[in-house]
Structure formats: C-alpha cells, structure tokens
Design an enzyme around this catalytic site. Sequence first.
Site, PDB file in Angstrom:
ATOM      1  N   GLY A 181       0.828  -1.219   0.000  1.00  0.00           N
ATOM      2  CA  GLY A 181       0.000   0.000   0.000  1.00  0.00           C
ATOM      3  C   GLY A 181       0.854   1.258   0.000  1.00  0.00           C
ATOM      4  O   GLY A 181       0.591   2.197   0.753  1.00  0.00           O
ATOM      5  N   ARG A 223       0.916   5.959  -1.796  1.00  0.00           N
ATOM      6  CA  ARG A 223       0.692   7.274  -1.162  1.00  0.00           C
ATOM      7  C   ARG A 223       0.671   7.132   0.361  1.00  0.00           C
ATOM      8  O   ARG A 223       0.882   6.034   0.879  1.00  0.00           O
ATOM      9  CB  ARG A 223      -0.632   7.864  -1.637  1.00  0.00           C
ATOM     10  CG  ARG A 223      -1.834   7.025  -1.267  1.00  0.00           C
ATOM     11  CD  ARG A 223      -3.098   7.714  -1.801  1.00  0.00           C
ATOM     12  NE  ARG A 223      -4.281   6.884  -1.762  1.00  0.00           N
ATOM     13  CZ  ARG A 223      -5.153   6.856  -0.754  1.00  0.00           C
ATOM     14  NH1 ARG A 223      -4.947   7.542   0.332  1.00  0.00           N
ATOM     15  NH2 ARG A 223      -6.226   6.093  -0.847  1.00  0.00           N
ATOM     16  N   VAL A 256      -3.391  -7.209  -1.537  1.00  0.00           N
ATOM     17  CA  VAL A 256      -2.719  -8.001  -0.493  1.00  0.00           C
ATOM     18  C   VAL A 256      -3.698  -8.768   0.414  1.00  0.00           C
ATOM     19  O   VAL A 256      -3.267  -9.555   1.251  1.00  0.00           O
ATOM     20  CB  VAL A 256      -1.736  -7.155   0.342  1.00  0.00           C
ATOM     21  CG1 VAL A 256      -0.512  -6.779  -0.462  1.00  0.00           C
ATOM     22  CG2 VAL A 256      -2.390  -5.939   0.943  1.00  0.00           C
ATOM     23  N   ASN A 267       1.826  -2.360   5.429  1.00  0.00           N
ATOM     24  CA  ASN A 267       1.260  -1.028   5.617  1.00  0.00           C
ATOM     25  C   ASN A 267      -0.160  -0.880   5.070  1.00  0.00           C
ATOM     26  O   ASN A 267      -0.944  -0.094   5.605  1.00  0.00           O
ATOM     27  CB  ASN A 267       2.175   0.005   4.936  1.00  0.00           C
ATOM     28  CG  ASN A 267       1.525   1.366   4.820  1.00  0.00           C
ATOM     29  OD1 ASN A 267       1.501   2.135   5.778  1.00  0.00           O
ATOM     30  ND2 ASN A 267       0.966   1.677   3.650  1.00  0.00           N
ATOM     31  N   SER A 292      -2.323   0.448  15.077  1.00  0.00           N
ATOM     32  CA  SER A 292      -2.928   1.770  15.292  1.00  0.00           C
ATOM     33  C   SER A 292      -3.249   1.912  16.779  1.00  0.00           C
ATOM     34  O   SER A 292      -3.453   0.900  17.471  1.00  0.00           O
ATOM     35  CB  SER A 292      -4.234   1.880  14.494  1.00  0.00           C
ATOM     36  OG  SER A 292      -5.025   2.954  14.969  1.00  0.00           O
ATOM     37  N   TYR A 327     -12.100  -1.825  12.408  1.00  0.00           N
ATOM     38  CA  TYR A 327     -10.708  -1.345  12.302  1.00  0.00           C
ATOM     39  C   TYR A 327      -9.926  -1.674  13.581  1.00  0.00           C
ATOM     40  O   TYR A 327      -8.793  -2.179  13.514  1.00  0.00           O
ATOM     41  CB  TYR A 327     -10.739   0.161  12.048  1.00  0.00           C
ATOM     42  CG  TYR A 327      -9.393   0.799  11.794  1.00  0.00           C
ATOM     43  CD1 TYR A 327      -8.763   0.683  10.563  1.00  0.00           C
ATOM     44  CD2 TYR A 327      -8.751   1.553  12.791  1.00  0.00           C
ATOM     45  CE1 TYR A 327      -7.531   1.289  10.317  1.00  0.00           C
ATOM     46  CE2 TYR A 327      -7.525   2.159  12.550  1.00  0.00           C
ATOM     47  CZ  TYR A 327      -6.926   2.022  11.309  1.00  0.00           C
ATOM     48  OH  TYR A 327      -5.697   2.628  11.085  1.00  0.00           O
ATOM     49  N   ALA A 381     -10.526  -3.954  15.758  1.00  0.00           N
ATOM     50  CA  ALA A 381     -10.341  -5.420  15.848  1.00  0.00           C
ATOM     51  C   ALA A 381      -9.169  -5.855  14.976  1.00  0.00           C
ATOM     52  O   ALA A 381      -8.310  -6.647  15.396  1.00  0.00           O
ATOM     53  CB  ALA A 381     -11.620  -6.137  15.407  1.00  0.00           C
ATOM     54  N   LYS A 415      -6.606  -4.069  13.952  1.00  0.00           N
ATOM     55  CA  LYS A 415      -5.328  -3.533  14.427  1.00  0.00           C
ATOM     56  C   LYS A 415      -4.895  -4.213  15.743  1.00  0.00           C
ATOM     57  O   LYS A 415      -3.700  -4.419  15.980  1.00  0.00           O
ATOM     58  CB  LYS A 415      -5.404  -2.010  14.587  1.00  0.00           C
ATOM     59  CG  LYS A 415      -5.637  -1.278  13.264  1.00  0.00           C
ATOM     60  CD  LYS A 415      -4.518  -1.544  12.261  1.00  0.00           C
ATOM     61  CE  LYS A 415      -4.647  -0.735  10.989  1.00  0.00           C
ATOM     62  NZ  LYS A 415      -3.578  -1.002  10.024  1.00  0.00           N
ATOM     63  N   ILE A 441      -2.392  10.710  12.010  1.00  0.00           N
ATOM     64  CA  ILE A 441      -1.355  11.140  11.070  1.00  0.00           C
ATOM     65  C   ILE A 441      -2.046  11.746   9.854  1.00  0.00           C
ATOM     66  O   ILE A 441      -3.024  11.183   9.348  1.00  0.00           O
ATOM     67  CB  ILE A 441      -0.475   9.928  10.631  1.00  0.00           C
ATOM     68  CG1 ILE A 441       0.008   9.116  11.841  1.00  0.00           C
ATOM     69  CG2 ILE A 441       0.687  10.415   9.752  1.00  0.00           C
ATOM     70  CD1 ILE A 441       0.915   9.822  12.813  1.00  0.00           C
TER      71      ILE A 441
HETATM   72  P1  NAP Z   1      -3.983   5.693   2.954  1.00  0.00           P
HETATM   73  O1  NAP Z   1      -3.505   7.081   2.706  1.00  0.00           O
HETATM   74  O2  NAP Z   1      -5.405   5.369   2.741  1.00  0.00           O
HETATM   75  O3  NAP Z   1      -3.064   4.678   2.130  1.00  0.00           O
HETATM   76  C1  NAP Z   1      -3.269   3.294   2.180  1.00  0.00           C
HETATM   77  C2  NAP Z   1      -2.791   2.696   0.891  1.00  0.00           C
HETATM   78  O4  NAP Z   1      -3.076   1.272   0.919  1.00  0.00           O
HETATM   79  C3  NAP Z   1      -3.525   3.269  -0.328  1.00  0.00           C
HETATM   80  O5  NAP Z   1      -2.590   3.601  -1.329  1.00  0.00           O
HETATM   81  C4  NAP Z   1      -4.445   2.134  -0.732  1.00  0.00           C
HETATM   82  O6  NAP Z   1      -4.709   2.086  -2.125  1.00  0.00           O
HETATM   83  C5  NAP Z   1      -3.627   0.908  -0.341  1.00  0.00           C
HETATM   84  N1  NAP Z   1      -4.448  -0.289  -0.238  1.00  0.00           N
HETATM   85  C6  NAP Z   1      -5.693  -0.407   0.282  1.00  0.00           C
HETATM   86  N2  NAP Z   1      -6.136  -1.666   0.176  1.00  0.00           N
HETATM   87  C7  NAP Z   1      -5.151  -2.377  -0.438  1.00  0.00           C
HETATM   88  C8  NAP Z   1      -5.025  -3.728  -0.838  1.00  0.00           C
HETATM   89  N3  NAP Z   1      -6.006  -4.608  -0.603  1.00  0.00           N
HETATM   90  N4  NAP Z   1      -3.883  -4.132  -1.458  1.00  0.00           N
HETATM   91  C9  NAP Z   1      -2.889  -3.240  -1.699  1.00  0.00           C
HETATM   92  N5  NAP Z   1      -2.951  -1.927  -1.329  1.00  0.00           N
HETATM   93  C10 NAP Z   1      -4.080  -1.500  -0.709  1.00  0.00           C
HETATM   94  O7  NAP Z   1      -3.666   5.277   4.468  1.00  0.00           O
HETATM   95  P2  NAP Z   1      -2.515   5.788   5.467  1.00  0.00           P
HETATM   96  O8  NAP Z   1      -3.105   6.800   6.345  1.00  0.00           O
HETATM   97  O9  NAP Z   1      -1.269   6.077   4.735  1.00  0.00           O
HETATM   98  O10 NAP Z   1      -2.354   4.462   6.357  1.00  0.00           O
HETATM   99  C11 NAP Z   1      -1.331   3.494   6.142  1.00  0.00           C
HETATM  100  C12 NAP Z   1      -1.392   2.481   7.272  1.00  0.00           C
HETATM  101  O11 NAP Z   1      -1.221   3.155   8.524  1.00  0.00           O
HETATM  102  C13 NAP Z   1      -2.728   1.744   7.353  1.00  0.00           C
HETATM  103  O12 NAP Z   1      -2.516   0.406   7.732  1.00  0.00           O
HETATM  104  C14 NAP Z   1      -3.451   2.492   8.456  1.00  0.00           C
HETATM  105  O13 NAP Z   1      -4.414   1.703   9.082  1.00  0.00           O
HETATM  106  C15 NAP Z   1      -2.299   2.836   9.371  1.00  0.00           C
HETATM  107  N6  NAP Z   1      -2.597   3.962  10.257  1.00  0.00           N
HETATM  108  C16 NAP Z   1      -2.860   5.208   9.751  1.00  0.00           C
HETATM  109  C17 NAP Z   1      -3.141   6.237  10.636  1.00  0.00           C
HETATM  110  C18 NAP Z   1      -3.419   7.642  10.171  1.00  0.00           C
HETATM  111  O14 NAP Z   1      -3.711   8.484  11.013  1.00  0.00           O
HETATM  112  N7  NAP Z   1      -3.329   7.944   8.894  1.00  0.00           N
HETATM  113  C19 NAP Z   1      -3.180   5.995  12.007  1.00  0.00           C
HETATM  114  C20 NAP Z   1      -2.914   4.725  12.480  1.00  0.00           C
HETATM  115  C21 NAP Z   1      -2.620   3.709  11.589  1.00  0.00           C
HETATM  116  P3  NAP Z   1      -5.953   2.891  -2.800  1.00  0.00           P
HETATM  117  O15 NAP Z   1      -6.357   3.957  -1.870  1.00  0.00           O
HETATM  118  O16 NAP Z   1      -5.397   3.378  -4.085  1.00  0.00           O
HETATM  119  O17 NAP Z   1      -7.039   1.892  -2.965  1.00  0.00           O
END
Ligand code: NAP
Length: 245
Positions: free
Chosen positions: A9, A12, A62, A88, A140, A153, A155, A157, A186
């Site tokens: 993932g 971005r 994935v 990720n 998370s 979510y 569950a 994490k 974030i």
């Molecule tokens: P994001 O901006 O939504 O990016 C997630 C990426 O994963 C996107 O590019 C998405 O692709 C891709 N993705 C989704 N489903 C997928 C799949 N089945 N196979 C391959 N790629 C897939 O999220 P983020 O904020 O960067 O978060 C990244 C990680 O950190 C996640 O696990 C999230 O739960 C965790 N996290 C984030 C935060 C926060 O505050 N942002 C906090 C705690 C934990 P498309 O969008 O193009 O479909």
Amino acid sequence: MSKTALITGSARGIGASIALRLAKDGFDIALNDISEKSFENNDIIEKITAFGVRCEKYIADVSDHLQCKEFVKKVKDDFGSIDVLVNNAGITRDEIGLRMSEETYDDVIRINQKSVFNMTKFVGAVMLRQKSGRIVNLASVAGLYGNPGQMNYSASKGAIIAMTKTSAKELGSRGITVNAVAPGFIKTPMTDKLTEEQRNAMLAQISMKRYGEPEEVASVVAFLCSDDASYVTGQTIEISGGLMM
Ligand code: NAP
C-alpha cells in the site's frame, strides 16, 4: 550487496513516506498498491530513484492469498532477496458497531488483518531461507485503546499487535525481527476523510497538540529496519504525540 524493502500500500500516505525513507537509507524498493490508478499523477518512483536505488512497482491486492504468493515470488525473482517487509496497506470503513453491516466488518478484517497473514507467510518463507529479515506491521492506537465507530478497524489492528508477537516468537530464532508501530492521528488521505468534529476531538486528547506527519512514522519504521534495532522484536511502538499515558 544491496538490500530490498517491500512496502504494501505504498503509492501514497504513510506507505509512500516509508518507501522514501528506506530508499534514503539505501534500500532498493518494491512498491505495491491495489491498482495502477493508485500510481496515477504520482511521482513516488522518480523520488525514490533519485536516491540512486532501484524501484519497481507491483499491482496486487494483499488481501488475496494467491495474488500475494505470486507477488512475493516476482519480487524475490526480480531483486534476489527480500530483507524488509512493511505491512502497511489498510483501509477504514467507519460506522457505529450496532449499525455496521457484516460486509463492512468483513472487508476491513480481510484487507487490514488477513493481508498481514498472507504477506508474512510468503515473505517469511523467503526470510527463513536467508536467515535474516525485518518485518514491521502498521497497527494503530485504535488497536490498543479501541475507538468508537471503529469496531472493524480496531479489531483488525488489535489482531495485528497479537500477530506481531506470534510471528516474533515463530521467526526469532532465524534472525528475523517482527515489530509493530501504532500511529495516532497522522495527516494522510485516510484521515482527510474525518469530519472537523472528529479531528478536534482527537486533537484535544493529544499531549503535543498537533497531528503527526507520515515522515514521523517512517523514521520509527526505519529505526526498526536498521542494524540499531537488532535486539528489538515483538514490540509495538506508539507514535501518537502522547495520546494516552
Ligand atoms: P492511505 O492514505 O489510505 O493509504 C493506504 C494505501 O493502501 C492506499 O494507497 C491504498 O490504495 C492501499 N491499499 C488499500 N487496500 C489495499 C489492498 N487490498 N492491497 C494493496 N494496497 C491496498 O492510508 P494511510 O493513512 O497512509 O495508512 C497506512 C497504514 O497506517 C494503514 O494500515 C493504516 O491503518 C495505518 N494507520 C494510519 C493512521 C493515520 O492516522 N493515517 C493511524 C494509524 C494507523 P488505494 O487507496 O489506491 O485503494
């Protein structure tokens, strides 16, 4: 010999920041996302190769076991080794538990949690043969403390934190470390979806009174992938600006 990092993932958000940081640290990079569309209008590959490392992108869902098997084989064939795996990829589909559909619950568990099983299984087998490797899972704070509207979510994490400990115990004797990071709020496309009210409620609880940047998650992941973290395994490091203490 150069080392390879595979980040799921990573077109971005936090995944892209991790890929950039590991490229800066000298890793060749295997990027992944679910569709070609994710890489459109996106200069991540140019930014990574500017560090003088190799970068390839792989389209795979994935959460799909067979796709992961083929994807991991391709990365191993292309690069020769897989030294770092960052699990990720993740999604949110928020809804109060009593109103959440079965499909919404299952989607988030499959994409966030089963993906970690899929990728750890196939990359773990490569690392076992190498007798070395680093795995970092994106958990998370929702998995540590729970969060209203995130039954699915939190569950997924929470399970990732348990899976991190299990994998650390299973793989430790082969020189493979497995750790998790638990980010708070974030600034990424994922959190852009939240309402003003949800953001302000979150901010009030953060000791540092600001949201985190993806680069601040990437630097902790990079530490866990570095030689400096050689005796750290099974741990979950919170990156939340002091959310709950
Ligand atoms: P994001 O901006 O939504 O990016 C997630 C990426 O994963 C996107 O590019 C998405 O692709 C891709 N993705 C989704 N489903 C997928 C799949 N089945 N196979 C391959 N790629 C897939 O999220 P983020 O904020 O960067 O978060 C990244 C990680 O950190 C996640 O696990 C999230 O739960 C965790 N996290 C984030 C935060 C926060 O505050 N942002 C906090 C705690 C934990 P498309 O969008 O193009 O479909």
